[in-house]
Every structure is written in structure tokens, then in C-alpha cells.
Design an enzyme around this catalytic site. Structure first.
Site: not given
Ligand SMILES: NC(=O)c1ccc[n+]([C@@H]2O[C@H](COP(=O)([O-])OP(=O)(O)OC[C@H]3O[C@@H](n4cnc5c(N)ncnc54)[C@H](OP(=O)(O)O)[C@@H]3O)[C@@H](O)[C@H]2O)c1
Length: 322
Positions: A11, A40, A64, A66, A105-106, A129, A161
Site C-alpha cells: 500500500q 527478498d 514489511a 505485515t 507501527t502503533d 509483529y 491503520w
Molecule cells: N497496514 C497497516 O495498517 C499498518 C499500520 C501501522 C504500520 N504499518 C507499517 O507501514 C508500512 C507499510 O505498510 P503497508 O500497509 O504498505 O504494508 P503492505 O501493504 O502489507 O506491504 C508490505 C510490502 O512488503 C513486501 N514484503 C513482505 N515480505 C517481503 C519480503 N520477504 N521481501 C520483499 N518484500 C516483502 C510485500 O511484498 P508482496 O507484495 O510481494 O507481498 C508488500 O509489498 C510497514 O512498515 C508497516 O509495518 C502498516
């Protein structure tokens, strides 16, 4: 300069692709967008090799592990991606004088505080996580503090979120609203929904100046969330109302959503009851950055979560993405 963006298919990664394209930054800089297929992140050597090849001045780690519930089973993998990978990036940054932009993250907090968590509050994660993300934060902090290079700098943006182009809570609720005429949503977990597009824009405002070149900023933690706070229940009601007002064909309306306590919806991983983040460090920084600059950037910074969610939902309805 060279910019390396990890997590291009997530995202936040997709939001960075949009925002960097909107600013035409590829005309100014060499930008490398990297996904799982190119590198990877559970393989430290692959990261090191990529860093050596691309020589980034700015690393944006939008990737990440996630999967919050699955992490309880895949502990080593969660730590490899959320703790070891950022450590490798931080080692490169301190050695080469680069800037590292990382996200957390929170969930690094236990949620027992009665008021919003500040950047300076102590971490106490509940599940794997959160623990793996906390370990990533600690690794970056330790590496930067132990090998100070005046040019190397880092920002860890804690957010919550998140919703954008990918699976998220709002999309799930809107899908259910097309299929069902009654749902139950947790009403006693508090937090702040955050637009991935907004987060990417704010991130770039922190690290790049008006000329789109790297700026120097105080390394450390910043809570990056819009104004306000809510619960999952209120968010669900709000999203459904906006979708309905925008003309979506739904079976569900806000008065058919039942508020329930989290205890009625048990999940494998524990979650903080209070996910509210206060942002004094970011407010101070944005106040400094925005002085005498573009007013529209400042207005965007002051947006409430309701304004952002309304834009997002209206856009989904308009483009028939729900
Ligand atoms: N989503 C939330 O609600 C939330 C809340 C608080 C904080 N955050 C933080 O915000 C940041 C962005 O989150 P997001 O929502 O954009 O997460 P996301 O949509 O789950 O995207 C995470 C990305 O990381 C990639 N990834 C996972 N494992 C991998 C690996 N082994 N090698 C290479 N790439 C890998 C995934 O690849 P694939 O597409 O191939 O699976 C995906 O594209 C993260 O640091 C997360 O911890 C998110």
C-alpha cells in the site's frame, strides 16, 4: 541522487510510486522501485548486493512483514524482514552517509496508556509483529547512534491503520456492505486511520526540500498520522455513510452495524486497545519545514482522518473499486 524504494507492491510502496511520479521526481533522480521479486528481504545478502549495486543516497523502506496473526507462527520470518532487513539498510546508511526512511507501527506499544502515545514513550509490544517491528526500530537506532556519520540520518515514522491500494479494513467493510445487511465491528479499540498517499507525501516533505533535494532533519522517531482519533466501529459507520452518499449500491447502512467489544472478536495475535499516537515531534518538524513555504503542503498536513477517508471512499466508489 539515487533513491531506492523497498516494498513497491504494498500500500505504501504504491503510494510512493504515485507521489514520486506526481512530482516528476524521476526526471531529477534515479529511482529504483524494488519488490519481492527483485529482492527478498529475508535474504540479507540480497539486500547488501542490491545496496552495493544501486548506491542509494535515500533508502525508503516501505516493505514489511505485515501479517499480524500469521506472525505468531512465522516468528523467524517476521524478525528477518522487520528487524534484520532494516538493520542491513541502516548499516549501509551509516557507512555511506545515506538517509534511511523507515516505517513502524502503533503495535510497538501495549495500548494500556490512557492518552495518545508520544514519540518518546517506551515500547512494550504485545505480539510477534509488534515485537519484530520494535526490534527493527531498536536496530536502526543502535546502529546510527553507535556509528555517527554527520551525513547519515534516519527517520522512523510510526503510523497506524493504513489504507491505500491494497487490502485494508475500509475495503473489507465496503465489500461486506455490498454483501450483507448486518455486521458487527469492534468499538473499544482506539486509533487513527492513515492514508498511504498522505503518508508518502508527508514522508517526502520530511526528507526532501523545496528543490526536491535531500534536506537535513533531526534523526529519530516521528508519529505520522492525521488529526483526530476514532474506533473501528466509528470508522466502519463513516466509510459506509460516505460510500452510500457517493452512490454506492449497498445492502448495509450505518444503523445496521453493531458495536461490539474486542473480547467478542478473538484473534490469534493480541492487539493494543489504545493505538492513538500523538505527534509533537512531527508537528515541530513540520512547523519548521513549512515556514515560508508552499501553503498547500501545510494544509495537507493539517487534514483530519475524516477528510482523508472521505476522499478515499469517494474515489473507490467513483472508480467502481468496491
Ligand atoms: N497496514 C497497516 O495498517 C499498518 C499500520 C501501522 C504500520 N504499518 C507499517 O507501514 C508500512 C507499510 O505498510 P503497508 O500497509 O504498505 O504494508 P503492505 O501493504 O502489507 O506491504 C508490505 C510490502 O512488503 C513486501 N514484503 C513482505 N515480505 C517481503 C519480503 N520477504 N521481501 C520483499 N518484500 C516483502 C510485500 O511484498 P508482496 O507484495 O510481494 O507481498 C508488500 O509489498 C510497514 O512498515 C508497516 O509495518 C502498516
Amino acid at each position: 541522487m539515487n533513491i531506492l524504494v523497498f516494498g513497491k507492491d504494498g500500500q505504501l510502496g504504491k503510494a510512493f510510486q504515485s507521489v514520486l511520479a506526481a512530482h516528476k521526481l524521476s526526471e531529477l533522480h534515479r529511482i529504483h522501485f524494488v519488490g519481492r521479486a527483485q529482492c527478498d528481504l529475508s535474504n540479507a545478502d540480497a539486500i547488501t548486493n542490491l545496496l552495493r549495486e544501486t548506491k542509494p543516497n535515500l533508502i525508503i523502506n516501505a516493505a514489511a512483514y505485515t501479517a499480524v496473526d500469521q506472525a505468531e507462527q512465522e516468528i523467524d520470518l517476521a524478525y528477518a524482514i522487520n528487524a534484520n532487513a532494516p538493520a542491513v539498510m541502516a548499516q549501509y546508511a551509516v557507512k555511506e552517509g545515506a538517509t534511511l526512511l523507515h516505517y513502524s507501527t502503533d503495535y510497538v506499544f501495549d495500548g494500556t496508556k490512557a492518552t495518545p502515545y508520544l514519540e518518546t514513550d517506551a515500547r512494550n509490544p504485545l505480539g510477534i509483529y509488534g515485537k519484530s517491528k520494535a526490534a527493527g526500530e531498536e536496530a536502526i537506532e543502535t546502529i546510527f547512534r553507535s556509528q555517527p556519520d554527520p551525513q547519515a540520518q534516519f527517520a522512523i515514522l510510526r503510523t497506524s491503520w493504513v489504507y491505500g491500494d491494497g487490502p485494508n479494513f475500509i475495503r473489507t467493510i465496503l465489500r461486506l456492505a455490498k454483501e450483507r445487511d448486518a455486521i458487527k465491528v469492534i468499538a473499544n479499540q482506539y486509533g487513527v486511520p492513515t492514508s498511504a498517499l498522505w503518508l508518502a507525501s508527508i514522508s517526502l516533505a520530511i526528507v526532501l526540500n523545496e528543490n526536491h533535494q535531500l534536506r537535513s532533519f533531526p534523526s529519530g522517531f516521528y508519529h505520522a498520522i492525521p488529526q483526530g482519533e476514532t474506533t473501528w466501529y466509528e470508522l466502519a459507520c463513516f466509510a459506509v455513510q460516505v460510500a452510500s452518499d457517493a452512490g454506492a449500491d449497498l445492502k448495509l447502512y450505518p444503523n445496521q452495524i453493531t458495536a461490539i467489544p474486542a473480547s467478542e472478536y478473538p484473534l490469534p495475535a493480541p492487539r493494543p486497545m489504545n493505538s492513538r499516537l500523538g505527534r509533537p515531534a512531527l508537528d515541530t518538524l513540520m512547523n519548521q519545514i513549512s515556514k515560508g513555504t508552499d501553503v498547500t503542503k501545510w494544509q495537507q498536513w493539517q487534514q483530519s482522518w475524516q477528510e482523508q477517508v472521505a476522499d478515499y471512499v469517494q474515489d473507490l466508489v467513483l472508480h467502481k473499486n468496491i
